[in-house]
Design a protein around this motif. Structure first.
Motif, PDB file in Angstrom:
ATOM      1  N   UNK A  46       0.834  -1.210   0.000  1.00  0.00           N
ATOM      2  CA  UNK A  46       0.000   0.000   0.000  1.00  0.00           C
ATOM      3  C   UNK A  46       0.863   1.252   0.000  1.00  0.00           C
ATOM      4  N   UNK A  47       1.918   1.270   0.808  1.00  0.00           N
ATOM      5  CA  UNK A  47       2.812   2.432   0.841  1.00  0.00           C
ATOM      6  C   UNK A  47       3.526   2.623  -0.485  1.00  0.00           C
ATOM      7  N   UNK A  48       3.889   1.527  -1.151  1.00  0.00           N
ATOM      8  CA  UNK A  48       4.572   1.673  -2.441  1.00  0.00           C
ATOM      9  C   UNK A  48       3.635   2.256  -3.494  1.00  0.00           C
ATOM     10  N   UNK A  49       2.320   2.005  -3.382  1.00  0.00           N
ATOM     11  CA  UNK A  49       1.364   2.562  -4.328  1.00  0.00           C
ATOM     12  C   UNK A  49       1.253   4.080  -4.179  1.00  0.00           C
ATOM     13  N   UNK A  50       1.455   4.583  -2.994  1.00  0.00           N
ATOM     14  CA  UNK A  50       1.392   6.037  -2.785  1.00  0.00           C
ATOM     15  C   UNK A  50       2.724   6.703  -3.100  1.00  0.00           C
ATOM     16  N   UNK A  51       3.816   6.157  -2.591  1.00  0.00           N
ATOM     17  CA  UNK A  51       5.080   6.857  -2.707  1.00  0.00           C
ATOM     18  C   UNK A  51       6.094   6.246  -3.633  1.00  0.00           C
ATOM     19  N   UNK A  52       5.827   5.076  -4.198  1.00  0.00           N
ATOM     20  CA  UNK A  52       6.777   4.418  -5.078  1.00  0.00           C
ATOM     21  C   UNK A  52       6.829   5.063  -6.450  1.00  0.00           C
ATOM     22  N   UNK A  53       7.690   4.534  -7.329  1.00  0.00           N
ATOM     23  CA  UNK A  53       7.826   5.123  -8.672  1.00  0.00           C
ATOM     24  C   UNK A  53       6.555   5.002  -9.510  1.00  0.00           C
ATOM     25  N   UNK A  54       5.739   3.997  -9.238  1.00  0.00           N
ATOM     26  CA  UNK A  54       4.486   3.835  -9.972  1.00  0.00           C
ATOM     27  C   UNK A  54       3.285   4.234  -9.135  1.00  0.00           C
ATOM     28  N   UNK A  55       3.520   4.962  -8.070  1.00  0.00           N
ATOM     29  CA  UNK A  55       2.446   5.333  -7.163  1.00  0.00           C
ATOM     30  C   UNK A  55       1.753   6.625  -7.542  1.00  0.00           C
ATOM     31  N   UNK A  56       0.793   6.981  -6.729  1.00  0.00           N
ATOM     32  CA  UNK A  56      -0.024   8.171  -6.983  1.00  0.00           C
ATOM     33  C   UNK A  56       0.787   9.462  -6.923  1.00  0.00           C
ATOM     34  N   UNK A  57       1.679   9.557  -5.960  1.00  0.00           N
ATOM     35  CA  UNK A  57       2.474  10.780  -5.830  1.00  0.00           C
ATOM     36  C   UNK A  57       3.396  10.968  -7.027  1.00  0.00           C
ATOM     37  N   UNK A  58       4.010   9.869  -7.478  1.00  0.00           N
ATOM     38  CA  UNK A  58       4.874   9.950  -8.653  1.00  0.00           C
ATOM     39  C   UNK A  58       4.117  10.383  -9.890  1.00  0.00           C
ATOM     40  N   UNK A  59       2.910   9.847 -10.055  1.00  0.00           N
ATOM     41  CA  UNK A  59       2.087  10.218 -11.214  1.00  0.00           C
ATOM     42  C   UNK A  59       1.701  11.689 -11.155  1.00  0.00           C
ATOM     43  N   UNK A  60       1.300  12.148  -9.983  1.00  0.00           N
ATOM     44  CA  UNK A  60       0.900  13.550  -9.845  1.00  0.00           C
ATOM     45  C   UNK A  60       2.070  14.481 -10.149  1.00  0.00           C
ATOM     46  N   UNK A  61       3.242  14.147  -9.668  1.00  0.00           N
ATOM     47  CA  UNK A  61       4.405  15.003  -9.919  1.00  0.00           C
ATOM     48  C   UNK A  61       4.797  14.996 -11.392  1.00  0.00           C
ATOM     49  N   UNK A  62       4.640  13.858 -12.077  1.00  0.00           N
ATOM     50  CA  UNK A  62       4.934  13.824 -13.512  1.00  0.00           C
ATOM     51  C   UNK A  62       3.970  14.723 -14.287  1.00  0.00           C
ATOM     52  N   UNK A  63       2.671  14.657 -13.960  1.00  0.00           N
ATOM     53  CA  UNK A  63       1.709  15.527 -14.637  1.00  0.00           C
ATOM     54  C   UNK A  63       2.022  16.996 -14.383  1.00  0.00           C
ATOM     55  N   UNK A  64       2.340  17.324 -13.145  1.00  0.00           N
ATOM     56  CA  UNK A  64       2.595  18.728 -12.822  1.00  0.00           C
ATOM     57  C   UNK A  64       3.891  19.234 -13.447  1.00  0.00           C
ATOM     58  N   UNK A  65       4.891  18.371 -13.594  1.00  0.00           N
ATOM     59  CA  UNK A  65       6.140  18.821 -14.210  1.00  0.00           C
ATOM     60  C   UNK A  65       6.005  18.930 -15.732  1.00  0.00           C
ATOM     61  N   UNK A  66       5.140  18.114 -16.342  1.00  0.00           N
ATOM     62  CA  UNK A  66       4.948  18.184 -17.796  1.00  0.00           C
ATOM     63  C   UNK A  66       4.252  19.463 -18.230  1.00  0.00           C
ATOM     64  N   UNK A 102      -3.047  16.543 -12.367  1.00  0.00           N
ATOM     65  CA  UNK A 102      -2.019  16.419 -11.341  1.00  0.00           C
ATOM     66  C   UNK A 102      -2.535  16.722  -9.939  1.00  0.00           C
ATOM     67  N   UNK A 103      -3.451  17.651  -9.849  1.00  0.00           N
ATOM     68  CA  UNK A 103      -4.009  18.002  -8.533  1.00  0.00           C
ATOM     69  C   UNK A 103      -5.056  16.982  -8.100  1.00  0.00           C
ATOM     70  N   UNK A 104      -5.863  16.506  -9.037  1.00  0.00           N
ATOM     71  CA  UNK A 104      -6.934  15.588  -8.669  1.00  0.00           C
ATOM     72  C   UNK A 104      -6.420  14.184  -8.379  1.00  0.00           C
ATOM     73  N   UNK A 105      -5.228  13.814  -8.812  1.00  0.00           N
ATOM     74  CA  UNK A 105      -4.682  12.494  -8.519  1.00  0.00           C
ATOM     75  C   UNK A 105      -4.487  12.326  -7.030  1.00  0.00           C
ATOM     76  N   UNK A 106      -4.139  13.387  -6.332  1.00  0.00           N
ATOM     77  CA  UNK A 106      -3.843  13.271  -4.902  1.00  0.00           C
ATOM     78  C   UNK A 106      -5.078  13.332  -4.035  1.00  0.00           C
TER      79      UNK A 106
END
Length: 67
Positions: free
Chosen positions: A25-45, A62-66
């Motif tokens: 569960x923690x890896x899904x939030x903070x891992x490379x394929x997690x929600x936080x990683x996805x949100x940061x990729x959208x926001x940086x793009x 990017x905001x709604x993913x979190x």
């Protein structure tokens, strides 16, 4: 003034601990394929975009993913 109270809305009682599931569960939030990683990729793009609609869409995603 802001006061932070660290408590849950619904009381949680843990009967059986499962460290393997907790790690997953923690890896899904903070891992490379997690929600936080996805949100940061959208926001940086959004900074590479020139179209204002694309910037707005990436920001919204990017905001709604979190949430």
């Amino acid at each position: 003034m802001f006061i932070f109270e660290k408590r849950t809305q619904i009381p949680v009682v843990i009967k059986n601990r499962n460290p393997k599931l907790a790690s997953y569960i923690l890896s899904q939030y903070g891992g490379p394929d997690g929600e936080l990683g996805a949100a940061l990729r959208y926001l940086s793009q959004r900074f590479a975009q020139t179209d204002k609609r694309a910037i707005a869409t990436l920001t919204d995603i990017g905001v709604s993913v979190q949430e």
